[in-house]
Scaffold this motif. Structure first.
Motif, PDB file in Angstrom:
ATOM      1  N   SER A  29      45.053  49.017  46.710  1.00 34.61           N
ATOM      2  CA  SER A  29      44.019  49.967  46.284  1.00 34.61           C
ATOM      3  C   SER A  29      43.661  49.773  44.815  1.00 34.61           C
ATOM      4  CB  SER A  29      44.482  51.407  46.537  1.00 34.61           C
ATOM      5  OG  SER A  29      45.632  51.725  45.770  1.00 34.61           O
ATOM      6  N   ASN A  73      47.586  59.681  40.420  1.00 32.66           N
ATOM      7  CA  ASN A  73      46.755  59.157  41.497  1.00 32.66           C
ATOM      8  C   ASN A  73      46.506  60.257  42.526  1.00 32.66           C
ATOM      9  OD1 ASN A  73      45.455  57.772  43.500  1.00 32.66           O
ATOM     10  ND2 ASN A  73      47.025  56.207  43.780  1.00 32.66           N
ATOM     11  N   ASP A 125      44.771  60.201  45.085  1.00 39.53           N
ATOM     12  CA  ASP A 125      44.604  59.658  46.433  1.00 39.53           C
ATOM     13  C   ASP A 125      45.919  59.181  47.039  1.00 39.53           C
ATOM     14  OD1 ASP A 125      41.733  60.012  46.456  1.00 39.53           O
ATOM     15  OD2 ASP A 125      41.649  58.361  45.017  1.00 39.53           O
ATOM     16  N   ASP A 126      47.025  59.430  46.340  1.00 33.55           N
ATOM     17  CA  ASP A 126      48.347  59.118  46.878  1.00 33.55           C
ATOM     18  C   ASP A 126      49.249  60.333  46.675  1.00 33.55           C
ATOM     19  OD1 ASP A 126      50.497  57.836  48.015  1.00 33.55           O
ATOM     20  OD2 ASP A 126      50.909  56.542  46.300  1.00 33.55           O
ATOM     21  N   TYR A 151      48.913  62.841  44.796  1.00 32.70           N
ATOM     22  CA  TYR A 151      49.038  63.245  43.394  1.00 32.70           C
ATOM     23  C   TYR A 151      50.316  62.691  42.761  1.00 32.70           C
ATOM     24  CZ  TYR A 151      45.301  66.285  44.906  1.00 32.70           C
ATOM     25  OH  TYR A 151      44.119  66.753  45.441  1.00 32.70           O
ATOM     26  N   ASP A 185      39.737  66.722  41.491  1.00 32.86           N
ATOM     27  CA  ASP A 185      40.245  65.380  41.783  1.00 32.86           C
ATOM     28  C   ASP A 185      39.422  64.295  41.101  1.00 32.86           C
ATOM     29  OD1 ASP A 185      42.191  66.514  43.319  1.00 32.86           O
ATOM     30  OD2 ASP A 185      41.412  65.810  45.247  1.00 32.86           O
ATOM     31  N   GLU A 186      38.120  64.519  40.973  1.00 37.35           N
ATOM     32  CA  GLU A 186      37.257  63.492  40.387  1.00 37.35           C
ATOM     33  C   GLU A 186      37.663  63.154  38.955  1.00 37.35           C
ATOM     34  OE1 GLU A 186      34.820  65.600  43.555  1.00 37.35           O
ATOM     35  OE2 GLU A 186      36.268  66.143  41.996  1.00 37.35           O
ATOM     36  N   ARG A 193      40.919  61.234  39.153  1.00 34.06           N
ATOM     37  CA  ARG A 193      40.598  59.888  39.644  1.00 34.06           C
ATOM     38  C   ARG A 193      39.961  59.047  38.539  1.00 34.06           C
ATOM     39  NH1 ARG A 193      37.962  61.495  43.812  1.00 34.06           N
ATOM     40  NH2 ARG A 193      39.808  61.579  45.150  1.00 34.06           N
TER      41      ARG A 193
END
Length: 258
Positions: free
Chosen positions: A40, A192, A194-195, A197, A229-230, A233
């Motif tokens: 990723s 992260n 997408d993992d 947090y 989250d954005e 990220r």
């Protein structure tokens, strides 16, 4: 001000092909960085014309799973081509000193987080915040970029003072211990989203603090006023670009006397 190479501590190196002639990037492998994470993160600083796999030089193909990544030289296996992005991260240390966080921003983050978001260490003495910093996720020094990219649209909780910019919303901040704040600002550590947090470390200097592989606490994640989250990220993307792309961005030691 000292300048150091981030590539010196790498124990994983990534190449465009089995010949190991063209370096794409690399990283220092911290606890909790998995094979799936590597895939990723490759998608952040590289572009692929077709699907790809990674292979350990002298070994087998690497599965996209949750096994701990191992040191070594990796190369891309693909029927297409791979290019390194020309995206440039927003470095902090080379800028003039950023403005200090405004008082309402600082107080709101203290009240919400009650301790270091990365380590989980709590502020035990009521009313005493010595050793804790209210840190901006997106740096104040780049407020013009923040405005140009419309990041204010992510904010649902505006600053307490109407005259303050949305960049000073508590949703653009987290409470960190002083050392963790330095790591976070230098992109030595990130989150992260997408993992699950996961706290991801990119420098061996973080090892004594036990941050790598931790996950943010559920109480923090359930707070409606937490950072979106954005923004997390965005910071993680910057950390990958700074530490993994090519030879890595230079590290500017603003505390060095030389």
């Amino acid at each position: 001000m000292g300048i150091y190479s981030r590539s010196e501590d790498r124990d994983a190196h990534i190449y465009a092909s089995e010949t190991l002639e063209t370096l794409l990037g690399g990283l220092w492998i911290a606890k909790g960085i998995t094979s799936a994470n590597l895939y990723s993160m490759m998608d952040i600083f590289c572009s692929f014309s077709k699907t790809f796999e990674l292979q350990l030089h002298g070994g087998s193909l690497i599965k996209r799973d949750d096994s701990q990544l191992q040191p070594g030289c990796y190369f891309v296996v693909t029927d297409g081509y791979v290019t390194v992005t020309d995206e440039v991260p927003l470095l902090r240390a080379i800028l003039p000193k950023s403005p200090k966080p405004i008082k309402p921003f600082r107080n709101a983050i203290r009240q919400r987080d009650q301790g270091c978001v990365l380590s989980g260490r709590r502020a035990l003495m009521k009313g005493s915040w010595t050793g804790f910093d209210a840190a901006h996720i997106f740096p104040l020094a780049y407020e013009g970029y923040w405005n140009d990219c419309g990041f204010s649209d992510l904010i649902t909780a505006p600053p307490a003072t109407k005259s303050d910019s949305a960049i000073n919303s508590p949703q653009n901040g987290i409470l960190l211990s002083a050392s963790e704040h330095h790591f976070f600002a230098a992109y030595d550590v990130s989150i992260n989203p997408d993992d699950n947090y996961k706290v991801v470390c990119f420098s061996p200097n973080t090892v004594p603090y036990g941050l790598a592989g931790r996950h943010l606490e559920r109480k923090f994640l359930d707070d409606p006023l937490r950072p979106p989250d954005e923004l997390l990220r965005w910071h993680f993307r910057q950390a990958v670009l700074v530490n993994m792309k090519g030879d890595g961005e230079p590290f500017f030691d603003i505390f060095s006397e030389s």
